[in-house]
Design a protein around this motif. Sequence first.
Motif, PDB file in Angstrom:
ATOM      1  N   PHE A  56     -91.871  33.444  48.873  1.00 23.47           N
ATOM      2  CA  PHE A  56     -91.218  34.503  48.106  1.00 23.47           C
ATOM      3  C   PHE A  56     -91.889  35.840  48.385  1.00 23.47           C
ATOM      4  CE2 PHE A  56     -89.998  31.214  44.695  1.00 23.47           C
ATOM      5  CZ  PHE A  56     -88.747  31.028  45.260  1.00 23.47           C
ATOM      6  N   GLU A  81     -83.201  26.669  40.620  1.00 18.24           N
ATOM      7  CA  GLU A  81     -83.706  27.990  40.278  1.00 18.24           C
ATOM      8  C   GLU A  81     -84.463  28.618  41.444  1.00 18.24           C
ATOM      9  OE1 GLU A  81     -82.741  25.744  36.765  1.00 18.24           O
ATOM     10  OE2 GLU A  81     -84.094  25.290  38.440  1.00 18.24           O
ATOM     11  N   GLU A  82     -85.307  27.842  42.101  1.00 19.41           N
ATOM     12  CA  GLU A  82     -86.088  28.400  43.198  1.00 19.41           C
ATOM     13  C   GLU A  82     -85.225  28.649  44.429  1.00 19.41           C
ATOM     14  OE1 GLU A  82     -90.639  27.220  43.027  1.00 19.41           O
ATOM     15  OE2 GLU A  82     -89.384  25.427  42.945  1.00 19.41           O
ATOM     16  N   GLU A 120     -83.490  31.841  43.685  1.00 23.12           N
ATOM     17  CA  GLU A 120     -84.418  32.969  43.783  1.00 23.12           C
ATOM     18  C   GLU A 120     -84.638  33.349  45.245  1.00 23.12           C
ATOM     19  OE1 GLU A 120     -87.349  35.869  42.548  1.00 23.12           O
ATOM     20  OE2 GLU A 120     -85.547  34.952  41.703  1.00 23.12           O
ATOM     21  N   ARG A 177     -81.696  35.288  46.242  1.00 17.38           N
ATOM     22  CA  ARG A 177     -81.585  36.560  45.515  1.00 17.38           C
ATOM     23  C   ARG A 177     -82.506  37.625  46.084  1.00 17.38           C
ATOM     24  NH1 ARG A 177     -83.802  39.493  41.659  1.00 17.38           N
ATOM     25  NH2 ARG A 177     -85.611  38.130  41.484  1.00 17.38           N
ATOM     26  N   ASN A 202     -87.470  42.696  36.711  1.00 23.56           N
ATOM     27  CA  ASN A 202     -88.033  41.864  35.636  1.00 23.56           C
ATOM     28  C   ASN A 202     -88.449  42.689  34.426  1.00 23.56           C
ATOM     29  OD1 ASN A 202     -88.534  38.897  36.819  1.00 23.56           O
ATOM     30  ND2 ASN A 202     -88.911  40.385  38.444  1.00 23.56           N
TER      31      ASN A 202
END
Length: 299
Positions: free
Chosen positions: A106, A133-134, A137, A140, A200
């Motif tokens: 990431f 989810e990962e 991500e 994204r 965030n």
Amino acid sequence: MSSGLSKSMRWTKSLSPGHHYDAEYQSQFHPNHDKDDPMLPPGSPVPRILLIDDRPEELREVLEALKVAGYSVALADSPMSGFRRAQAMNPALIILDLRMPQVDGFAVCRLLREAQQSAKIPIIFLSSVQTVEERLEALRIGGVDFVTKPCHPEEVVARVGVHLRLAHRPSNTPDLEATGEPRDADEVILRAAIRLIQDNLKTPLELSELANSVGTNKKRLLRIFRQRMGTTVYAFIREERMRRARSLLEEGILSVEDIAAFVGYQSAANFSTAFRSIEGMSPREYRRARKEGGEYQSR
């Protein structure tokens, strides 16, 4: 013995069971090309693929399949050496492992997306991560695809071909940053951190988590913000919250309560207190003043 044969023999040894890949040696495949790759426009140069994985020996079959398909493959067995390698070689595509020691995929992807030399390079994540989810991500933050391990080499090759073909499509959108000066390492980290903060605001990251997420440490990140932004990380987060709150108040769509939650305040009362201390008026007064077109000046 020719240098090409020497490299080939060293490559075979480095991926044999029980042998460790030499991080200083960047092995490359240069396969023969008797005909054009049908996945790419005629006359295209040999596509260079960069694979970043701390255990490349586990991907022997994938690498051999890429070689047979006609690609030149370079390796990096640590996250930051992979980032530097991408800036130096400008690969056509990057295959990036997600789970690596110290700095994960990431963080590497965020840095690649902020560096001008690598911002447009397609990134395919290749990892044993199974959570939705990962995987989401990874897409994204800038990945174009995600392949789970163990994988079929033919599938990886097919996906590589698809994304290379898509990357070769002509675009009518001008690249406004293409002629700019290359960004130094601190600028890349700063941009990645700012983007992560903006994404965030509702649940701000702790300083150590923020630093790790952009491939650095707390001390360096604090120094970068002081030197480049003239402020601290925490002060920047507060100002960014207020900036986003002002924008949402001016739009007039969300309620004050919803805006408070959106920018990370536990209650509308706490948000109003913080907003008034900075702006000199309550959120509702600010919205009313902007709606009426009255003069407004922040403290």
